[in-house]
Design an enzyme around this catalytic site. Structure first.
Site, mmCIF file in Angstrom:
data_model
loop_
_atom_site.group_PDB
_atom_site.id
_atom_site.type_symbol
_atom_site.label_atom_id
_atom_site.label_comp_id
_atom_site.label_asym_id
_atom_site.label_seq_id
_atom_site.Cartn_x
_atom_site.Cartn_y
_atom_site.Cartn_z
ATOM 1 N N ARG A 50 0.853 -1.180 0.000
ATOM 2 C CA ARG A 50 0.000 0.000 0.000
ATOM 3 C C ARG A 50 0.887 1.228 0.000
ATOM 4 N NH1 ARG A 50 2.093 1.847 3.769
ATOM 5 N NH2 ARG A 50 0.708 3.599 3.580
ATOM 6 N N ALA A 52 0.794 5.075 -2.292
ATOM 7 C CA ALA A 52 0.608 5.324 -3.722
ATOM 8 C C ALA A 52 1.779 4.856 -4.605
ATOM 9 C CB ALA A 52 0.299 6.800 -3.942
ATOM 10 N N ARG A 94 -7.739 -0.715 -6.743
ATOM 11 C CA ARG A 94 -7.997 0.435 -5.862
ATOM 12 C C ARG A 94 -8.133 1.690 -6.732
ATOM 13 N NH1 ARG A 94 -4.406 1.096 -0.636
ATOM 14 N NH2 ARG A 94 -6.327 2.129 0.061
ATOM 15 N N GLN A 202 -2.294 2.418 9.846
ATOM 16 C CA GLN A 202 -0.988 2.483 9.165
ATOM 17 C C GLN A 202 0.027 3.303 9.965
ATOM 18 O OE1 GLN A 202 -3.962 2.912 7.741
ATOM 19 N NE2 GLN A 202 -4.002 2.345 5.588
ATOM 20 N N ASP A 243 -2.235 10.703 -2.461
ATOM 21 C CA ASP A 243 -2.545 9.616 -3.407
ATOM 22 C C ASP A 243 -2.911 10.134 -4.790
ATOM 23 O OD1 ASP A 243 -3.013 8.435 -0.593
ATOM 24 O OD2 ASP A 243 -2.805 6.738 -1.960
ATOM 25 N N LYS A 254 -4.947 9.867 2.840
ATOM 26 C CA LYS A 254 -5.660 9.036 3.819
ATOM 27 C C LYS A 254 -6.689 9.825 4.610
ATOM 28 C CE LYS A 254 -5.407 5.563 4.258
ATOM 29 N NZ LYS A 254 -6.375 4.721 3.539
#
Ligand code: MRU
Length: 356
Positions: A50, A52, A94, A202, A243, A254
């Site tokens: 995970r 970007a 995604r 995260q 992202d 996020k």
């Protein structure tokens, strides 16, 4: 310290993609091998890989894995048909991080240049080299972002960050964390406040782990504590990754990032965003058109194996939000600092990149 190798290609053309399974950190350090494109898709979807830039690199290698079924075929149409199938499939993993679509587009464009000129086996080899080039370039890009951004952080300052933007989220070193690493390497003493980053943690699981491995002073806070920690005067800069950044500088990152930017503005604290050119989507005029991933309600109600909400409760679980450009003091890219954050300044700094 040895840099974290979040993912890498193992073996030759018939090899596979090996990656750290980030869902197992920090308690277990486990690597998994993706030997078909379905495994790469699943790893991206489930956040085993995970962040970007790392998603983009994984997708590029995913194309190579997916083409292994046709790399020895003689029929060019079959090869290119499979290439379309594999890239279309990976694109459904995604929606928000544009690096995924950027990498898939770059792989398709590379293959297209050799159509009718080389055999499927030769094009497959060129594509593996291209995926490795994307991977290698990201290493250099992260270092450059670190170098440019480090000057923004003053010695002795408190820095708040969100989610994970380090070596795990990139080829190595990171985006926002690269700036912190580079400042620390230049001798600045920083105290980092890492947001836990609900619901998938995260920040708690990955960012604190990376910072502690590098001996950087880090304090974990719940997301809901950020405004208060700013009010207490503990934070002199907020820095996050992104992202997808629209042409006007609106930046998706996020969920929780927007709230941090608002809090930072209320406390006169500069809010910085570090992201490579491949995270800019200049085809979007502003952040209103950025697709926001909606994730499984169970991530909120049953986080990490324990039910924490009543059966049947309604849940809203957007994985990202968009911070308006006006709240961003400076964008940090591999090409340098972008400030003020305006459409013109972005256009002159970031070369147009293909988007979804
Ligand atoms: O859902 P994730 O963990 O992939 O979200 C990652 C982030 O939001 C990061 O901040 C972003 O990708 C930029 S960092 C490299």
């Amino acid at each position: 310290m040895k840099n974290i190798e979040t993912l890498h290609w193992v073996g030759k053309q018939d090899g596979c993609l090996r990656m750290i399974d980030q869902t197992r950190l920090p308690l277990e350090f486990v690597e998994i091998e993706c030997r078909d494109v379905e495994a790469v898709w699943e790893a991206v979807k489930m956040l085993r890989v995970r962040g970007a830039p790392a998603i983009g690199i994984a997708a590029a290698y995913g194309v190579c894995v997916g083409l292994q079924t046709v790399s020895n075929c003689q029929d060019e149409a079959d090869f290119f048909g499979r290439l379309d199938e594999v890239t279309d499939y990976l694109a459904t993993s995604r929606p928000t991080a544009v690096n995924l679509f950027w990498a898939l587009e770059r792989m398709k464009e590379t293959a297209g240049q050799f159509r009718g000129k080389k055999s499927p086996a030769e094009i497959a080899a060129i594509l593996l080299a291209e995926a490795k080039a994307i991977h290698q370039e990201d290493r250099r890009i992260c270092r450059a972002m670190g170098r440019h951004g480090a000057k923004l952080l003053a010695d002795g300052s408190g820095v708040l960050t969100h989610c994970n933007t380090g070596g795990l989220a990139t080829a190595d070193y990171g985006t926002a964390l690269a700036v912190i690493f580079a400042a620390a390497e230049s001798g600045k003493r920083l105290r980092v406040y890492a947001d836990e980053t609900r619901p998938l943690l995260q920040g708690a699981r990955l960012t604190t782990w990376e910072l502690m491995q590098r001996g950087i002073d880090v304090t974990l806070i719940c997301d809901s504590m950020a405004a208060w920690v700013m009010r207490e005067g503990r934070v002199q800069a907020v820095i996050t990754g992104a992202d997808r950044i629209a042409a006007n500088g609106d930046a998706a990152n996020k969920i929780g990032t927007y709230g941090l930017a608002l809090s930072a503005a209320a406390h006169d604290i500069p809010f910085y965003v570090a992201a490579p050119a491949s995270t800019f989507d200049l085809s979007l005029a502003d952040g209103g058109a950025i697709p926001i991933e909606q994730r499984d309600p169970a991530e909120v109600t049953h986080g990490f194996g324990r039910q924490t909400a009543p059966d049947g409760v309604e849940v809203y679980n957007p994985a990202f939000d968009v911070t308006p450009a006006r709240l961003i003091h400076t964008l940090i890219s591999e090409h340098g600092l972008i400030r003020p954050v305006t459409r013109e300044k972005i256009a002159e700094t970031i070369a147009p990149t293909p988007a979804a």
